[in-house]
Enzyme design. Sequence first.
Site, PDB file in Angstrom:
ATOM      1  N   TRP A 127       0.837  -1.318   0.145  1.00 17.60           N
ATOM      2  CA  TRP A 127       0.207  -0.017   0.063  1.00 17.60           C
ATOM      3  C   TRP A 127       0.773   1.362   0.038  1.00 17.60           C
ATOM      4  CZ3 TRP A 127      -4.295  -1.128  -2.140  1.00 17.60           C
ATOM      5  CH2 TRP A 127      -4.982  -2.322  -1.810  1.00 17.60           C
ATOM      6  N   ASP A 154      -1.842   6.592   6.015  1.00 16.25           N
ATOM      7  CA  ASP A 154      -2.835   5.825   5.654  1.00 16.25           C
ATOM      8  C   ASP A 154      -3.042   4.785   6.993  1.00 16.25           C
ATOM      9  OD1 ASP A 154      -4.496   3.816   4.785  1.00 16.25           O
ATOM     10  OD2 ASP A 154      -3.106   3.134   3.180  1.00 16.25           O
ATOM     11  N   LYS A 169     -12.480  -1.609   6.564  1.00 15.24           N
ATOM     12  CA  LYS A 169     -11.891  -2.620   7.449  1.00 15.24           C
ATOM     13  C   LYS A 169     -12.368  -2.564   8.755  1.00 15.24           C
ATOM     14  CE  LYS A 169      -8.676  -3.260   3.927  1.00 15.24           C
ATOM     15  NZ  LYS A 169      -8.101  -2.175   2.902  1.00 15.24           N
TER      16      LYS A 169
HETATM   17  C1  LIG Z   1      -7.374  -1.734   1.654  1.00 12.53           C
HETATM   18  C2  LIG Z   1      -6.332  -0.845   1.855  1.00 12.53           C
HETATM   19  C3  LIG Z   1      -6.131   0.195   1.013  1.00 12.53           C
HETATM   20  C4  LIG Z   1      -6.992   0.308  -0.243  1.00 12.53           C
HETATM   21  O1  LIG Z   1      -8.119   0.766   0.015  1.00 12.53           O
HETATM   22  P1  LIG Z   1      -9.394   0.863  -0.980  1.00 12.53           P
HETATM   23  O2  LIG Z   1     -10.532   1.205  -0.070  1.00 12.53           O
HETATM   24  O3  LIG Z   1      -9.817  -0.609  -1.554  1.00 12.53           O
HETATM   25  O4  LIG Z   1      -9.009   1.747  -2.169  1.00 12.53           O
HETATM   26  C5  LIG Z   1      -5.240   1.143   1.251  1.00 12.53           C
HETATM   27  N1  LIG Z   1      -4.486   1.012   2.234  1.00 12.53           N
HETATM   28  C6  LIG Z   1      -4.328   0.110   3.344  1.00 12.53           C
HETATM   29  C7  LIG Z   1      -3.545   0.106   4.372  1.00 12.53           C
HETATM   30  C8  LIG Z   1      -5.366  -0.830   2.906  1.00 12.53           C
HETATM   31  O5  LIG Z   1      -5.517  -1.756   3.984  1.00 12.53           O
END
Ligand SMILES: *Cc1c(COP(=O)(O)O)cnc(C)c1O
Length: 388
Positions: free
Chosen positions: A102, A171, A195
């Site tokens: 990511w 993030d 998540k």
């Molecule tokens: C799942 C995830 C993403 C991507 O998220 P989307 O909503 O599918 O674009 C980005 N960063 C992390 C840490 C993730 O776990």
Amino acid sequence: MARVYNFSAGPSCLPEDVLKECAAEMMEYGTTGQSVMEMSHRSKAYEPIIQDAEAMIRKLMNVPENYKVLFVQGGGSTQFAMVAQNLGIKNKKAAYIETGVWAKKAAAEAKHLGVAVDVIASSKDKNYSYIPKVEKVEGDYDYVYICFNNTIMGTHFEYIPETGNIPLVADMSSCILSEEIDVSKFGLIFAGAQKNLAPAGVTLVIVREDLIPEPDACLPGTPTMSMYKTHADNDSMYNTPPCYTIYVLGKVLHWIEKNGGAAGINKLNVEKADYLYNFLDSSDFYHATTEVGSRSLMNVPFLTKYSNDLTKAAAKVDEAEQTAEQKAALAKEKEINAKFVKEAEAAGLVNLKGHRLVGGMRASIYNAMTLDGVKALVEFMKKFAENN
Ligand SMILES: *Cc1c(COP(=O)(O)O)cnc(C)c1O
């Protein structure tokens, strides 16, 4: 009806109490005669729902006054671009700490948009199984970027890099509200909801007001929808927000509050994660893939004894060049992993297949996973080890 224990990395399990409340309100929300799904986002009934979600984020995360709380769409992946388009505008240069998929995707997106990317640290040397230590960042960077919890690799920052006046961007898609965070240490935090917060469809952005640029200061070509100012000026209602997802988010936030807020939830998360890691560390059959000191409370990848030096060496050479012994070891590893996932599923423990970049299995144990769920997993793992 039989509910399973769902260890999916995302979208992932939600608290049962929340699902029940949503079910009870499905046909009629309050006395409105309609479902929240059917409401105008400008209606009197809906406005308090989105306002409450924002107020709850502010309360649970102790968000300082000079930060905006935004609900946008496009997932975490759209934030990879928006961060660059809105923050990478002065020197068009940013620092990224490379801790896995990511973080790499975010850096690639910035580069794609013309922002110069300095990878100031990386844990690539050990397949991202740890978080590199970066004490202090200096330089003419517009921002420093980290992925606070690495969903695929199973690692988590146990410290916050010191960046002085350079805004720190994080993030937090897979760890948001799993622990107490000092928001004031960050310039911008974002998290896709699917998540740890809600169903898919909404992304939470918490951004310091002075970092929100005027429209013409964004990188050239930035669409209106990708400007933080658009959402900040319109209370996340510039266009139709993902109304129902935000409604569920509000319920999850109240559920977190009932469980003691970020601190209370964190205590439960530590208990769950310790239970699983302690078992992995004491087992001859399984092992965790991550280093102590960098381990995620949320995502726990693990391998079996059939993933060993032989399979590791075999994975590094072309199939045509593998020895018969290496081929046999790889086949056995694959068979055991598939057997684990299949038998776990039959026992009501689902979505345990590991990501292909790590292999083996991965248990995602977000806020809504119960300690009972983790205990059931460990019981299953013990039995599986005895039989294999
Ligand atoms: C799942 C995830 C993403 C991507 O998220 P989307 O909503 O599918 O674009 C980005 N960063 C992390 C840490 C993730 O776990």
